[in-house]
Design a protein around this motif. Sequence first.
Motif, PDB file in Angstrom:
ATOM      1  N   LEU A 131      26.148  48.061  -9.826  1.00 58.27           N
ATOM      2  CA  LEU A 131      26.292  48.690  -8.514  1.00 58.27           C
ATOM      3  C   LEU A 131      25.129  48.404  -7.574  1.00 58.27           C
ATOM      4  O   LEU A 131      25.180  48.785  -6.404  1.00 58.27           O
ATOM      5  N   LEU A 132      24.088  47.749  -8.079  1.00 60.64           N
ATOM      6  CA  LEU A 132      22.936  47.427  -7.233  1.00 60.64           C
ATOM      7  C   LEU A 132      22.788  45.926  -6.983  1.00 60.64           C
ATOM      8  O   LEU A 132      21.817  45.502  -6.345  1.00 60.64           O
ATOM      9  N   ASP A 133      23.721  45.139  -7.455  1.00 61.33           N
ATOM     10  CA  ASP A 133      23.630  43.693  -7.246  1.00 61.33           C
ATOM     11  C   ASP A 133      23.594  43.370  -5.754  1.00 61.33           C
ATOM     12  O   ASP A 133      24.430  43.860  -4.980  1.00 61.33           O
ATOM     13  N   GLU A 152      17.871  40.589 -12.169  1.00 58.17           N
ATOM     14  CA  GLU A 152      17.346  39.627 -11.193  1.00 58.17           C
ATOM     15  C   GLU A 152      18.098  39.661  -9.868  1.00 58.17           C
ATOM     16  O   GLU A 152      17.584  39.193  -8.851  1.00 58.17           O
ATOM     17  N   ASP A 153      19.323  40.206  -9.869  1.00 61.08           N
ATOM     18  CA  ASP A 153      20.119  40.249  -8.637  1.00 61.08           C
ATOM     19  C   ASP A 153      19.807  41.464  -7.774  1.00 61.08           C
ATOM     20  O   ASP A 153      20.416  41.644  -6.722  1.00 61.08           O
ATOM     21  N   VAL A 154      18.882  42.290  -8.219  1.00 61.64           N
ATOM     22  CA  VAL A 154      18.487  43.473  -7.460  1.00 61.64           C
ATOM     23  C   VAL A 154      17.120  43.218  -6.836  1.00 61.64           C
ATOM     24  O   VAL A 154      16.202  42.731  -7.504  1.00 61.64           O
ATOM     25  N   THR A 155      16.974  43.533  -5.564  1.00 58.61           N
ATOM     26  CA  THR A 155      15.680  43.405  -4.892  1.00 58.61           C
ATOM     27  C   THR A 155      14.878  44.676  -5.141  1.00 58.61           C
ATOM     28  O   THR A 155      15.100  45.709  -4.501  1.00 58.61           O
ATOM     29  N   LEU A 156      13.953  44.607  -6.082  1.00 54.00           N
ATOM     30  CA  LEU A 156      13.194  45.792  -6.478  1.00 54.00           C
ATOM     31  C   LEU A 156      12.015  46.007  -5.539  1.00 54.00           C
ATOM     32  O   LEU A 156      11.275  45.074  -5.227  1.00 54.00           O
ATOM     33  N   ASP A 164      20.363  51.977   0.533  1.00 54.29           N
ATOM     34  CA  ASP A 164      20.968  50.702   0.909  1.00 54.29           C
ATOM     35  C   ASP A 164      22.482  50.894   0.910  1.00 54.29           C
ATOM     36  O   ASP A 164      23.134  50.818  -0.138  1.00 54.29           O
ATOM     37  N   GLY A 165      23.022  51.181   2.081  1.00 51.75           N
ATOM     38  CA  GLY A 165      24.446  51.480   2.181  1.00 51.75           C
ATOM     39  C   GLY A 165      24.767  52.762   1.437  1.00 51.75           C
ATOM     40  O   GLY A 165      24.115  53.789   1.628  1.00 51.75           O
ATOM     41  N   ASN A 166      25.752  52.689   0.547  1.00 47.72           N
ATOM     42  CA  ASN A 166      26.112  53.884  -0.222  1.00 47.72           C
ATOM     43  C   ASN A 166      25.515  53.873  -1.631  1.00 47.72           C
ATOM     44  O   ASN A 166      26.042  54.485  -2.547  1.00 47.72           O
ATOM     45  N   ARG A 167      24.398  53.161  -1.775  1.00 45.99           N
ATOM     46  CA  ARG A 167      23.635  53.174  -3.025  1.00 45.99           C
ATOM     47  C   ARG A 167      22.222  53.653  -2.729  1.00 45.99           C
ATOM     48  O   ARG A 167      21.546  53.135  -1.827  1.00 45.99           O
TER      49      ARG A 167
END
Length: 333
Positions: A131-133, A152-156, A164-167
């Motif tokens: 859900l955070l990709d 790796e697909d999440v900008t930490l 970030d939006g609905n996350r």
Amino acid sequence: MSIEPQIVDVETTGKPRRFVFVLMRNFTMLCFASAIESLRLANRTAGKQLYSWKIVSENGEDVACSNGCAFRVDSDLIDLDRDDMIMMCGGLDVQAATTKRTLNWLRREARRGATIAGLCTAAYTLAKAGLLDGKRATIHWENQDSFAEEFEDVTLTKSVFVVDGNRITTAGGTASIDLMLKIIADDFGEDLANAVADTLIYSAIRTDQDTQRLSIPTRIGVRHPKLSRVIQMMEANIEDPISPAILAKDVGMSTRQLERLFRRYLVRSPKRYYMELRLQKARNLLMQTDMTVINVALACGFASPSHFSKCYRSHYDTTPYRERGSHAARILG
């Protein structure tokens, strides 16, 4: 004697906004309590019910938080209304608490358009569910190393919280207060959010631009700008360590001057301090991921497993393999 709060008049339309708190095994009490108390005080300060909440868990069973206190919940994981906000409450050993059933439930609710927040380490659960990709996120600083390696697909980021939006993700602890104050301000205005903060005796409201850890000078107790810059460079270059000579040159001093600064302020050499940073990251990865010891070694700048093991044993008085084994035994026990 009961003291009535000063009422902040707000306009409301429709039914109260509902938050569904999902308590995971060994969740952190502070992040949960900070969030739910902010909502309670918003209702009290407005003199009307602006928010409601429901507390759930997998299988509807009582849940113990990380300090051992057990909480009774309202129900099992439930079907939600589209406008509900899910608040996943994580804590210790979030990997074990992130079950297949919970992941499937989160994915289903996400497909239905739910806004989902991960408090403290529950950002891991959101990321595991995919859900955070492609999104920005944060997690408690102790878990940043393992999170960055696995997702790796999440900008930490190192922010206190991220929307970030609905996350939504938070760093844990009192960061829940900052997040809830933002939500209250967005929903009903700054006056109500500030009044809630005053009631909480919370005088330094942080935004998503604030970082969760103290600045390096504050953390290490020094105010030398060049030393702080060197430490920042060390922390940013764990996998590919930079030699002390290059570090010194980059901040405009000699290697001997850098040595003296480290001895004066940190009572150790630059090489030793750098090694401790790398070993601390290695320990985090051993405890929090299933990466092989070889991959942990490479991620922390060690060219060979034997050198890594020797350095690790010298610093922690145990080998990486034994460290991981004893950690697993403590969890299972």
